[in-house]
Design an enzyme around this catalytic site. Structure first.
Site, PDB file in Angstrom:
ATOM      1  N   GLY A  12       0.565  -1.154  -0.040  1.00 43.18           N
ATOM      2  CA  GLY A  12      -0.161   0.145   0.666  1.00 43.18           C
ATOM      3  C   GLY A  12       1.086   1.506   0.639  1.00 43.18           C
ATOM      4  O   GLY A  12       2.111   1.295   0.736  1.00 43.18           O
ATOM      5  N   ASP A 143       0.963   2.198   9.238  1.00 38.98           N
ATOM      6  CA  ASP A 143       0.382   1.328  10.490  1.00 38.98           C
ATOM      7  C   ASP A 143       1.711   1.459  11.479  1.00 38.98           C
ATOM      8  O   ASP A 143       1.192   1.176  12.400  1.00 38.98           O
ATOM      9  CB  ASP A 143       0.258   0.371  10.041  1.00 38.98           C
ATOM     10  CG  ASP A 143      -1.040  -0.012   9.298  1.00 38.98           C
ATOM     11  OD1 ASP A 143      -1.728   0.761   8.383  1.00 38.98           O
ATOM     12  OD2 ASP A 143      -0.452  -0.580   8.270  1.00 38.98           O
TER      13      ASP A 143
END
Ligand code: F6P
Length: 365
Positions: A12, A143
């Protein structure tokens, strides 16, 4: 004849990828005998026929450190070890094209590969390294779930975006006397949720590391309403888990993708709150990919630039099979095999959790 390093971005996207690419190219341009090329959409650019690569010189990367996304594209689907192919009957399966790809890189006279990506991409890096490829990893993810580095670039920008969302939701929650729930990304880790909840002044923060008890959340909301604070703000991580172990995700059978996609936990929480007797007016917001888009903030630009310079210096030193890492105050490197083994979860005794509790945020336990 110049030596050649291939750069790619996988997994991503996240703010700061372009700043890494620019730093690699600018550092390499100080060496007379190196040139940098970029593979389009991770390793797909090498595996496609015709090959899709671009020359990355100083002109190509001029000013890109402020831009979101990645100028060479990315994908979190497939890869050299699981290349999706469509069968005659319309179904999909995958094949291992890693040996073929390594041969192609040799034919292209690539001396070193820099793979900028998260844990999935770095697993690919390690597997290719074990097959003899001269490869270096650069960690990226919003994240912040890689344990080998204190921070990944992209994380602080995502926290900023999530915090701005909390700020906005606080004002509308107060105006309407509502409970507003914000769902943020983070996969199995609660870093974005906890940081933005503290920064934005949320009342409740639910993270995967602490399975939540709905009654504890209802009590917190009722206490606030009883005290005359007629609204409440909740930040919930997409990977949050109930006390009985339920997580909200969708299963996909699409070949090449991780088959679990998190999302939807905010809506579930709203229904759970209603069922548990919370009769306040409630709404949910899913922040989604807004957290990954747009300009990196200054912190992420700097971290990404440091990672890029370090990655190219590791190429010069021949430190293959390693990943760049930030260990305050140093930018250092760690073996890829160690980097991919452990996730970075919020530990039960972290000061961040203590801080959240210390200012009265309900963590659902
Ligand atoms: O790992 C980054 C991340 O944005 C996660 O926070 C999220 O769960 C996932 O990627 C979403 O992936 P996709 O873009 O494939 O939907």
């Amino acid at each position: 004849m110049k030596k050649r390093a291939l750069v790619l971005t996988g997994g991503g996207d996240c703010p700061g990828l372009n700043a890494v690419i620019r730093a690699i190219v600018r550092r390499a341009s100080q060496e007379k005998d190196w040139e940098i090329i970029g593979s389009i959409q991770a390793f797909d650019g090498i595996l496609r026929e015709p090959t899709e690569v671009v020359i990355l010189d100083k002109n190509a990367v001029s000013g890109i450190h402020v831009r979101g996304g990645t100028i060479i594209g990315t994908t979190n689907k497939g890869g050299p070890f699981a290349w999706p192919i469509k069968n005659k009957d319309g179904s999909w399966s995958s094949v291992d094209r890693s040996d073929e790809m390594i041969r192609k890189l040799q034919y292209m006279e690539v001396d070193a590969v820099i793979n900028i990506g998260g844990d999935g991409s770095q697993r690919i890096s390690q597997a290719l390294y074990e097959k003899g490829l001269n490869i270096i990893g650069v960690p990226k993810t919003i994240d912040n779930d890689l344990s080998a580095t204190d921070f990944t670039f992209g994380f602080q920008t995502a926290v900023q975006i999530a915090t701005e969302a909390v700020d906005k939701l606080v004002t509308t929650a107060a105006s309407h006397n509502r409970v507003l729930i914000l769902e943020v990304m983070g996969r199995g880790a609660g870093w974005i949720a906890l940081h933005s909840a503290i920064a934005g002044g949320a009342d409740v923060c639910l993270i995967p590391e602490i399975p939540y008890d709905i009654n504890s959340v209802v009590n917190k909301i009722n206490t606030r309403f009883n005290k005359g604070k007629g609204f409440a703000n909740i930040v919930i991580a997409e990977g949050a888990i109930t006390k009985d172990g339920t997580q909200v995700y969708e299963k996909s059978n699409e070949v090449g993708y991780a088959n679990i996609r998190l999302g939807g936990v905010a809506l579930k929480l709203m229904h759970e709150l209603k069922a548990a007797g919370c009769d306040a007016d409630m709404r949910e917001t899913v922040l989604g990919h807004l957290q990954r888009g747009g300009m990196p903030n200054a912190y992420d630009r700097i971290l990404a630039t440091q990672f890029g310079v370090k990655a190219f210096e590791m190429v010069l030193e021949g430190k293959f099979g390693e990943m760049v890492a930030y260990r305050h105050p140093e930018i250092t490197s760690v073996p890829l095999k160690d980097a991919i083994n452990n996730y970075n979860f919020i530990s039960a005794n972290s000061y961040l959790l203590k801080t959240a509790r210390g200012i009265g945020i309900c963590l659902g336990d």
